[in-house]
Design a protein around this motif. Structure first.
Motif, short mmCIF file in Angstrom:
data_model
loop_
_atom_site.label_atom_id
_atom_site.label_comp_id
_atom_site.label_asym_id
_atom_site.label_seq_id
_atom_site.Cartn_x
_atom_site.Cartn_y
_atom_site.Cartn_z
N ALA A 87 0.83 -1.20 0.00
CA ALA A 87 0.00 0.00 0.00
C ALA A 87 0.87 1.25 0.00
O ALA A 87 0.59 2.22 -0.74
CB ALA A 87 -0.93 0.00 1.21
N LEU A 88 1.94 1.25 0.80
CA LEU A 88 2.85 2.40 0.81
C LEU A 88 3.52 2.60 -0.54
O LEU A 88 3.70 3.73 -1.00
CB LEU A 88 3.91 2.23 1.90
N MET A 89 3.87 1.48 -1.17
CA MET A 89 4.51 1.55 -2.48
C MET A 89 3.56 2.19 -3.50
O MET A 89 3.95 3.07 -4.27
CB MET A 89 4.92 0.17 -2.96
N TYR A 90 2.30 1.77 -3.50
CA TYR A 90 1.34 2.34 -4.44
C TYR A 90 1.06 3.82 -4.15
O TYR A 90 0.94 4.63 -5.07
CB TYR A 90 0.03 1.56 -4.43
N MET A 91 0.98 4.18 -2.87
CA MET A 91 0.75 5.58 -2.52
C MET A 91 1.94 6.44 -2.95
O MET A 91 1.76 7.52 -3.51
CB MET A 91 0.50 5.72 -1.02
N ALA A 92 3.15 5.96 -2.70
CA ALA A 92 4.34 6.72 -3.10
C ALA A 92 4.42 6.83 -4.62
O ALA A 92 4.76 7.89 -5.15
CB ALA A 92 5.59 6.05 -2.55
N SER A 93 4.08 5.75 -5.30
CA SER A 93 4.10 5.77 -6.77
C SER A 93 3.13 6.81 -7.31
O SER A 93 3.47 7.60 -8.19
CB SER A 93 3.73 4.40 -7.34
N GLY A 94 1.94 6.80 -6.77
CA GLY A 94 0.93 7.77 -7.22
C GLY A 94 1.36 9.21 -6.97
O GLY A 94 1.20 10.08 -7.82
N LEU A 95 1.93 9.45 -5.79
CA LEU A 95 2.40 10.80 -5.47
C LEU A 95 3.52 11.25 -6.40
O LEU A 95 3.50 12.37 -6.93
CB LEU A 95 2.88 10.84 -4.01
N PHE A 96 4.48 10.37 -6.62
CA PHE A 96 5.59 10.73 -7.50
C PHE A 96 5.13 10.93 -8.94
O PHE A 96 5.58 11.86 -9.61
CB PHE A 96 6.71 9.68 -7.44
N PHE A 97 4.25 10.07 -9.43
CA PHE A 97 3.75 10.26 -10.79
C PHE A 97 2.98 11.57 -10.91
O PHE A 97 3.09 12.27 -11.92
CB PHE A 97 2.88 9.08 -11.23
N ALA A 98 2.21 11.92 -9.89
CA ALA A 98 1.48 13.20 -9.92
C ALA A 98 2.46 14.37 -9.96
O ALA A 98 2.27 15.32 -10.73
CB ALA A 98 0.56 13.31 -8.71
N LEU A 99 3.53 14.29 -9.16
CA LEU A 99 4.53 15.36 -9.18
C LEU A 99 5.24 15.45 -10.53
O LEU A 99 5.50 16.55 -11.04
CB LEU A 99 5.55 15.15 -8.06
N ILE A 100 5.55 14.30 -11.09
CA ILE A 100 6.23 14.28 -12.40
C ILE A 100 5.35 14.92 -13.46
O ILE A 100 5.81 15.73 -14.27
CB ILE A 100 6.62 12.83 -12.78
N THR A 110 13.55 25.92 -16.41
CA THR A 110 14.70 25.18 -16.92
C THR A 110 14.98 23.94 -16.07
O THR A 110 15.67 23.03 -16.52
CB THR A 110 15.97 26.07 -16.91
N LEU A 111 14.46 23.90 -14.86
CA LEU A 111 14.65 22.74 -13.99
C LEU A 111 13.55 21.70 -14.15
O LEU A 111 13.61 20.63 -13.55
CB LEU A 111 14.71 23.18 -12.53
N GLY A 112 12.53 21.96 -14.94
CA GLY A 112 11.37 21.08 -15.06
C GLY A 112 11.73 19.68 -15.53
O GLY A 112 11.39 18.69 -14.88
N ILE A 113 12.45 19.56 -16.65
CA ILE A 113 12.78 18.24 -17.21
C ILE A 113 13.78 17.50 -16.33
O ILE A 113 13.55 16.33 -15.98
CB ILE A 113 13.28 18.37 -18.66
N PRO A 114 14.89 18.12 -15.90
CA PRO A 114 15.81 17.37 -15.03
C PRO A 114 15.17 16.95 -13.70
O PRO A 114 15.44 15.85 -13.21
CB PRO A 114 16.96 18.36 -14.77
N LEU A 115 14.31 17.80 -13.15
CA LEU A 115 13.65 17.46 -11.90
C LEU A 115 12.68 16.29 -12.11
O LEU A 115 12.60 15.38 -11.27
CB LEU A 115 12.91 18.67 -11.35
N ALA A 116 11.97 16.28 -13.23
CA ALA A 116 11.06 15.17 -13.54
C ALA A 116 11.85 13.87 -13.71
O ALA A 116 11.43 12.82 -13.22
CB ALA A 116 10.25 15.49 -14.80
N ILE A 117 13.01 13.93 -14.37
CA ILE A 117 13.85 12.74 -14.53
C ILE A 117 14.37 12.25 -13.18
O ILE A 117 14.36 11.05 -12.90
CB ILE A 117 15.03 13.04 -15.50
#
Length: 138
Positions: A87-100, A110-117
């Motif tokens: 459950a923690l893995m799925y929650m973290a995945s969802g949060l990171f994908f939303a941020l990306i 200029t930091l958008g693409i490197p930060l997403a990577i």
């Protein structure tokens, strides 16, 4: 964060029932290492170590175990631990994908693409680590 040490469970004492819905009291059953709840009719056996209480029977097929630290603290078994980690893995995945997605859509920076990577790489490492922990415990 203050961590409480488990206390030895006294067979002569009355404890609150770990089941929060009924607010019953666990009372010792004479001549046994067990307690019975006066409200929910559940039975609990004192484990050999004297520090944990095992629920006997009940609706769920899983057995629940608790330790007394001034209140009942559940002890997670391997299957419960694996479910929590998943459950923690799925929650973290969802949060990171939303941020990306948010940062990728805001490419004016200029930091958008490197930060997403970077976030995507961290997400991959987190998922890998959780899977390694889960495989080790199964």
């Amino acid at each position: 964060m203050h961590i409480h040490k488990p206390q030895k469970i006294d067979l002569e004492q009355i404890y609150p029932c770990p089941c929060p819905r009924k607010r019953g009291k666990l009372k010792p059953i004479a001549l046994t290492d067990a307690f019975g709840c006066d409200r929910c009719s559940l039975l609990f056996q004192l484990e050999n170590d004297g520090y944990s209480l095992l629920q006997l029977g009940g609706i769920e097929s899983q057995q629940h175990t608790w330790q007394w630290i001034g209140k009942w603290q559940p002890i997670l078994g391997n299957s419960q631990q694996a479910r929590v980690e998943t459950a923690l893995m799925y929650m973290a995945s969802g949060l990171f994908f939303a941020l990306i997605i948010v940062w990728a859509l805001n490419l004016k920076s200029t930091l958008g693409i490197p930060l997403a990577i970077l976030l995507f790489a961290l997400l991959g490492l987190l998922i890998w680590r959780l899977l390694v922990i889960r495989q080790r415990d199964i």
